[in-house]
Design a protein around this motif. Structure first.
Motif, PDB file in Angstrom:
ATOM      1  N   PHE A 118     -12.768  -4.269 -15.384  1.00 50.90           N
ATOM      2  CA  PHE A 118     -13.805  -5.091 -14.746  1.00 50.90           C
ATOM      3  C   PHE A 118     -15.147  -4.683 -15.355  1.00 50.90           C
ATOM      4  O   PHE A 118     -15.476  -3.502 -15.407  1.00 50.90           O
ATOM      5  CB  PHE A 118     -13.790  -4.833 -13.238  1.00 50.90           C
ATOM      6  N   THR A 119     -15.921  -5.651 -15.827  1.00 47.40           N
ATOM      7  CA  THR A 119     -17.134  -5.309 -16.579  1.00 47.40           C
ATOM      8  C   THR A 119     -18.444  -5.700 -15.906  1.00 47.40           C
ATOM      9  O   THR A 119     -19.508  -5.331 -16.391  1.00 47.40           O
ATOM     10  CB  THR A 119     -17.100  -5.982 -17.967  1.00 47.40           C
ATOM     11  N   MET A 120     -18.408  -6.425 -14.806  1.00 47.20           N
ATOM     12  CA  MET A 120     -19.648  -6.845 -14.155  1.00 47.20           C
ATOM     13  C   MET A 120     -20.330  -5.638 -13.511  1.00 47.20           C
ATOM     14  O   MET A 120     -19.676  -4.670 -13.132  1.00 47.20           O
ATOM     15  CB  MET A 120     -19.355  -7.923 -13.113  1.00 47.20           C
ATOM     16  N   ARG A 121     -21.666  -5.718 -13.388  1.00 49.01           N
ATOM     17  CA  ARG A 121     -22.450  -4.647 -12.780  1.00 49.01           C
ATOM     18  C   ARG A 121     -23.555  -5.241 -11.920  1.00 49.01           C
ATOM     19  O   ARG A 121     -24.094  -6.293 -12.220  1.00 49.01           O
ATOM     20  CB  ARG A 121     -23.130  -3.776 -13.852  1.00 49.01           C
ATOM     21  N   ASN A 122     -23.903  -4.508 -10.856  1.00 47.27           N
ATOM     22  CA  ASN A 122     -25.043  -4.868 -10.020  1.00 47.27           C
ATOM     23  C   ASN A 122     -25.513  -3.582  -9.355  1.00 47.27           C
ATOM     24  O   ASN A 122     -24.686  -2.789  -8.890  1.00 47.27           O
ATOM     25  CB  ASN A 122     -24.660  -5.913  -8.974  1.00 47.27           C
ATOM     26  N   ASN A 123     -26.819  -3.381  -9.299  1.00 48.75           N
ATOM     27  CA  ASN A 123     -27.363  -2.141  -8.737  1.00 48.75           C
ATOM     28  C   ASN A 123     -27.043  -1.951  -7.261  1.00 48.75           C
ATOM     29  O   ASN A 123     -27.127  -0.833  -6.752  1.00 48.75           O
ATOM     30  CB  ASN A 123     -28.885  -2.085  -8.946  1.00 48.75           C
ATOM     31  N   ALA A 124     -26.704  -3.020  -6.559  1.00 53.04           N
ATOM     32  CA  ALA A 124     -26.398  -2.921  -5.131  1.00 53.04           C
ATOM     33  C   ALA A 124     -24.953  -2.503  -4.870  1.00 53.04           C
ATOM     34  O   ALA A 124     -24.585  -2.222  -3.731  1.00 53.04           O
ATOM     35  CB  ALA A 124     -26.668  -4.259  -4.443  1.00 53.04           C
ATOM     36  N   VAL A 125     -24.138  -2.452  -5.930  1.00 56.41           N
ATOM     37  CA  VAL A 125     -22.703  -2.219  -5.778  1.00 56.41           C
ATOM     38  C   VAL A 125     -22.291  -0.938  -6.483  1.00 56.41           C
ATOM     39  O   VAL A 125     -22.688  -0.681  -7.615  1.00 56.41           O
ATOM     40  CB  VAL A 125     -21.898  -3.399  -6.372  1.00 56.41           C
ATOM     41  N   GLU A 126     -21.483  -0.138  -5.791  1.00 56.61           N
ATOM     42  CA  GLU A 126     -20.850   1.019  -6.426  1.00 56.61           C
ATOM     43  C   GLU A 126     -19.390   0.652  -6.648  1.00 56.61           C
ATOM     44  O   GLU A 126     -18.677   0.325  -5.693  1.00 56.61           O
ATOM     45  CB  GLU A 126     -20.969   2.268  -5.570  1.00 56.61           C
ATOM     46  N   LEU A 127     -18.980   0.684  -7.902  1.00 56.03           N
ATOM     47  CA  LEU A 127     -17.630   0.263  -8.266  1.00 56.03           C
ATOM     48  C   LEU A 127     -16.693   1.459  -8.392  1.00 56.03           C
ATOM     49  O   LEU A 127     -17.076   2.517  -8.877  1.00 56.03           O
ATOM     50  CB  LEU A 127     -17.664  -0.506  -9.585  1.00 56.03           C
ATOM     51  N   HIS A 128     -15.454   1.238  -7.967  1.00 57.42           N
ATOM     52  CA  HIS A 128     -14.370   2.210  -8.109  1.00 57.42           C
ATOM     53  C   HIS A 128     -13.241   1.440  -8.790  1.00 57.42           C
ATOM     54  O   HIS A 128     -12.996   0.278  -8.460  1.00 57.42           O
ATOM     55  CB  HIS A 128     -13.921   2.728  -6.755  1.00 57.42           C
ATOM     56  N   TYR A 129     -12.570   2.079  -9.716  1.00 63.74           N
ATOM     57  CA  TYR A 129     -11.575   1.372 -10.528  1.00 63.74           C
ATOM     58  C   TYR A 129     -10.163   1.829 -10.168  1.00 63.74           C
ATOM     59  O   TYR A 129      -9.842   3.016 -10.258  1.00 63.74           O
ATOM     60  CB  TYR A 129     -11.849   1.611 -12.015  1.00 63.74           C
ATOM     61  N   ALA A 130      -9.337   0.875  -9.762  1.00 66.77           N
ATOM     62  CA  ALA A 130      -7.937   1.160  -9.426  1.00 66.77           C
ATOM     63  C   ALA A 130      -7.196  -0.152  -9.233  1.00 66.77           C
ATOM     64  O   ALA A 130      -7.791  -1.165  -8.870  1.00 66.77           O
ATOM     65  CB  ALA A 130      -7.839   1.997  -8.153  1.00 66.77           C
ATOM     66  N   GLU A 131      -5.913  -0.098  -9.477  1.00 67.84           N
ATOM     67  CA  GLU A 131      -5.019  -1.202  -9.109  1.00 67.84           C
ATOM     68  C   GLU A 131      -4.514  -0.886  -7.712  1.00 67.84           C
ATOM     69  O   GLU A 131      -3.829   0.121  -7.509  1.00 67.84           O
ATOM     70  CB  GLU A 131      -3.841  -1.307 -10.089  1.00 67.84           C
ATOM     71  N   LEU A 132      -4.875  -1.705  -6.746  1.00 68.85           N
ATOM     72  CA  LEU A 132      -4.491  -1.448  -5.359  1.00 68.85           C
ATOM     73  C   LEU A 132      -3.205  -2.183  -5.009  1.00 68.85           C
ATOM     74  O   LEU A 132      -3.127  -3.403  -5.174  1.00 68.85           O
ATOM     75  CB  LEU A 132      -5.602  -1.907  -4.412  1.00 68.85           C
ATOM     76  N   PRO A 133      -2.203  -1.459  -4.512  1.00 68.90           N
ATOM     77  CA  PRO A 133      -0.989  -2.142  -4.046  1.00 68.90           C
ATOM     78  C   PRO A 133      -1.296  -3.012  -2.831  1.00 68.90           C
ATOM     79  O   PRO A 133      -2.223  -2.704  -2.061  1.00 68.90           O
ATOM     80  CB  PRO A 133      -0.043  -0.998  -3.658  1.00 68.90           C
ATOM     81  N   ALA A 134      -0.543  -4.058  -2.649  1.00 72.53           N
ATOM     82  CA  ALA A 134      -0.772  -4.989  -1.536  1.00 72.53           C
ATOM     83  C   ALA A 134      -0.750  -4.283  -0.180  1.00 72.53           C
ATOM     84  O   ALA A 134      -1.484  -4.664   0.735  1.00 72.53           O
ATOM     85  CB  ALA A 134       0.267  -6.109  -1.565  1.00 72.53           C
ATOM     86  N   ASP A 135       0.062  -3.230  -0.040  1.00 68.69           N
ATOM     87  CA  ASP A 135       0.159  -2.505   1.225  1.00 68.69           C
ATOM     88  C   ASP A 135      -1.122  -1.750   1.577  1.00 68.69           C
ATOM     89  O   ASP A 135      -1.291  -1.327   2.716  1.00 68.69           O
ATOM     90  CB  ASP A 135       1.320  -1.503   1.191  1.00 68.69           C
ATOM     91  N   ASP A 136      -2.002  -1.554   0.608  1.00 67.76           N
ATOM     92  CA  ASP A 136      -3.249  -0.821   0.836  1.00 67.76           C
ATOM     93  C   ASP A 136      -4.434  -1.742   1.104  1.00 67.76           C
ATOM     94  O   ASP A 136      -5.571  -1.285   1.223  1.00 67.76           O
ATOM     95  CB  ASP A 136      -3.589   0.058  -0.375  1.00 67.76           C
ATOM     96  N   VAL A 181      -5.833   3.801   6.292  1.00 66.42           N
ATOM     97  CA  VAL A 181      -5.180   4.943   5.623  1.00 66.42           C
ATOM     98  C   VAL A 181      -5.700   5.080   4.197  1.00 66.42           C
ATOM     99  O   VAL A 181      -6.121   6.166   3.772  1.00 66.42           O
ATOM    100  CB  VAL A 181      -3.638   4.792   5.644  1.00 66.42           C
ATOM    101  N   ARG A 182      -5.690   4.003   3.434  1.00 64.07           N
ATOM    102  CA  ARG A 182      -6.159   4.066   2.050  1.00 64.07           C
ATOM    103  C   ARG A 182      -7.642   4.432   1.993  1.00 64.07           C
ATOM    104  O   ARG A 182      -8.075   5.199   1.123  1.00 64.07           O
ATOM    105  CB  ARG A 182      -5.906   2.728   1.340  1.00 64.07           C
ATOM    106  N   THR A 183      -8.423   3.905   2.910  1.00 60.86           N
ATOM    107  CA  THR A 183      -9.856   4.187   2.926  1.00 60.86           C
ATOM    108  C   THR A 183     -10.122   5.676   3.117  1.00 60.86           C
ATOM    109  O   THR A 183     -10.927   6.273   2.396  1.00 60.86           O
ATOM    110  CB  THR A 183     -10.547   3.376   4.044  1.00 60.86           C
ATOM    111  N   ILE A 184      -9.450   6.285   4.066  1.00 60.07           N
ATOM    112  CA  ILE A 184      -9.658   7.713   4.319  1.00 60.07           C
ATOM    113  C   ILE A 184      -9.213   8.541   3.115  1.00 60.07           C
ATOM    114  O   ILE A 184      -9.880   9.510   2.738  1.00 60.07           O
ATOM    115  CB  ILE A 184      -8.943   8.147   5.618  1.00 60.07           C
TER     116      ILE A 184
END
Length: 198
Positions: A108-126, A139-142
């Motif tokens: 993912f290449t977009m950027r915005n100063n208001a957003v902090e990005l984290h990179y991962a493929e999230l399974p549907a269960d999360d 659970v995933r958030t914690i």
């Protein structure tokens, strides 16, 4: 107002209602609003221009997390609300951030100063669906928060609040953390023990 204009407006409202009152220029165009019509509605005050190619209905009564729908549209539907922002959605913990946190796919290449990005493929269960955006499960958030080695006292309080609110169990949290991130699992175990200590 002619019937076709009323129908157009109704369809736009129905679309925006599922996205926290927001919609993109491309979505409006696909419904039948030309670029000239879009400019007219902004000028007339019917739509608010939130960002380039992103609008919000002027009459929309804002909900608590409608802003998150805006950032989901900004990410073209690829971002999932996560970390501190997800804790806020779940009403857990006291973690604060000046940014909206989104987990996006690698590449993912977009950027915005208001957003902090984290990179991962999230399974549907999360991931769970909300009105206009997706959010990581409690659970995933914690686990994501723990992986960043935040203050253990705050982590312990967040886990205790989530457990008391029926959002997580210690067993599920431990099990999922061991699978996802051993370092996060260690911090979670310490936080659970701290929360259980009288």
């Amino acid at each position: 107002m002619p019937a076709d204009r009323r129908d157009l407006r109704r369809r736009l409202f129905d679309l925006a209602a599922g996205q926290g009152g927001h919609f993109t220029a491309a979505q409006a165009k696909s419904l039948g609003y030309s670029h000239q019509a879009q400019a007219y509605h902004v000028e007339a005050g019917n739509w608010w221009r939130v960002d380039r190619g992103l609008f919000r209905l002027a009459e929309w009564a804002a909900g608590a997390h409608d802003e998150l729908a805006r950032w989901t549209l900004w990410s073209r539907g690829r971002g999932v609300v996560s970390h501190e922002s997800a804790l806020s959605v779940h009403g857990v913990g006291e973690f604060e951030s000046q940014h909206v946190h989104l987990t996006v796919p690698p590449g993912f290449t977009m950027r915005n100063n208001a957003v902090e990005l984290h990179y991962a493929e999230l399974p549907a269960d999360d991931v769970s669906e909300r009105s206009g955006y997706r959010v990581t499960t409690p659970v995933r958030t914690i686990i994501d928060i723990a992986a960043n080695a935040h203050d253990e006292d705050q982590l312990a309080r967040a886990i205790d609040e989530a457990r008391r609110g029926g959002l997580v169990t210690n067993r599920r949290l431990r099990s999922r953390a061991e699978t996802l991130d051993p370092r996060a699992a260690l911090y979670i175990e310490r936080a659970i023990q701290q929360a259980e200590t009288p």
